[in-house]
Motif scaffolding. Structure first.
Motif, short mmCIF file in Angstrom:
data_model
loop_
_atom_site.label_atom_id
_atom_site.label_comp_id
_atom_site.label_asym_id
_atom_site.label_seq_id
_atom_site.Cartn_x
_atom_site.Cartn_y
_atom_site.Cartn_z
N VAL A 191 -1.99 4.07 5.17
CA VAL A 191 -1.86 2.71 4.62
C VAL A 191 -2.31 1.60 5.58
O VAL A 191 -2.40 0.45 5.18
CB VAL A 191 -0.42 2.42 4.14
CG1 VAL A 191 -0.02 3.38 3.03
CG2 VAL A 191 0.57 2.47 5.26
N ARG A 229 0.80 -1.22 0.00
CA ARG A 229 0.00 0.00 0.00
C ARG A 229 0.84 1.28 0.00
O ARG A 229 0.31 2.36 -0.23
CB ARG A 229 -0.92 0.03 1.21
CG ARG A 229 -1.97 -1.05 1.19
CD ARG A 229 -2.86 -0.94 2.39
NE ARG A 229 -3.86 -1.98 2.42
CZ ARG A 229 -4.60 -2.26 3.46
NH1 ARG A 229 -4.48 -1.57 4.57
NH2 ARG A 229 -5.49 -3.23 3.40
N GLU A 285 2.98 1.89 -4.32
CA GLU A 285 2.21 3.03 -4.83
C GLU A 285 3.00 4.33 -4.81
O GLU A 285 2.44 5.40 -5.02
CB GLU A 285 0.92 3.16 -4.04
CG GLU A 285 -0.02 1.99 -4.28
CD GLU A 285 -1.35 2.14 -3.56
OE1 GLU A 285 -1.66 3.24 -3.05
OE2 GLU A 285 -2.10 1.14 -3.52
N LYS A 330 4.52 5.85 -2.26
CA LYS A 330 4.46 6.65 -1.03
C LYS A 330 5.81 6.58 -0.32
O LYS A 330 6.42 5.52 -0.24
CB LYS A 330 3.34 6.17 -0.12
CG LYS A 330 1.95 6.40 -0.71
CD LYS A 330 0.86 5.90 0.23
CE LYS A 330 -0.49 6.33 -0.24
NZ LYS A 330 -1.18 5.37 -1.07
#
Length: 137
Positions: free
Chosen positions: A70, A55, A59, A61
């Motif tokens: 997340v 997550r 992605e 981040k």
């Protein structure tokens, strides 16, 4: 046997505003793969090393991303006074290796994991749980 007799009470807790970098550091320092996320002693989420990978990193981040972005906010848990056979069956059905433990006021008091079952000598519950978790992988 009740969950209170088997659970771990020495639990690292992260805050939803903590960064993923801090969470990863806590996981590394304590050799764990997950963290309950709490607002004080109220359980508000759960973060796993897989959450960080899938997550966040996947992605794009960064390490300064707050855990809240997340974490899993829909947390499965068990109660301190639940029977371990019932909890093992529930964990197997959910295909999870660990569950936060809360008291009847839903305050975080510990965590119960596959390792707790293995160390307990509670053979039936351990076998049911292991079979459920193995089915996932």
């Amino acid at each position: 046997m009740k969950v209170a007799e088997m659970m771990s009470t020495d639990v690292c807790i992260a805050a939803p505003t903590d960064t993923l970098q801090r969470a990863a550091l806590l996981m590394a320092q304590n050799d764990i793969g997950s963290l309950p996320v709490g607002d004080g002693d109220r359980l508000v989420g759960f973060l796993t090393d897989r959450d960080i990978t899938v997550r966040a990193v996947a992605e794009g981040k960064g390490p300064e991303t707050p855990i809240a972005a997340v974490m899993s906010a829909e947390v499965k848990y068990c109660y301190l006074d639940d029977d371990v056979d019932d909890v093992a069956k529930n964990m197997a059905d959910l295909e999870v290796r660990r569950l936060p433990v809360v008291n009847r006021d839903k305050r975080l008091v510990g965590i119960i994991s596959l390792g707790n079952f293995a160390q307990s000598g509670h053979r039936h519950a351990s076998q049911d749980l292991l079979e459920g978790v193995a089915a996932r992988h």
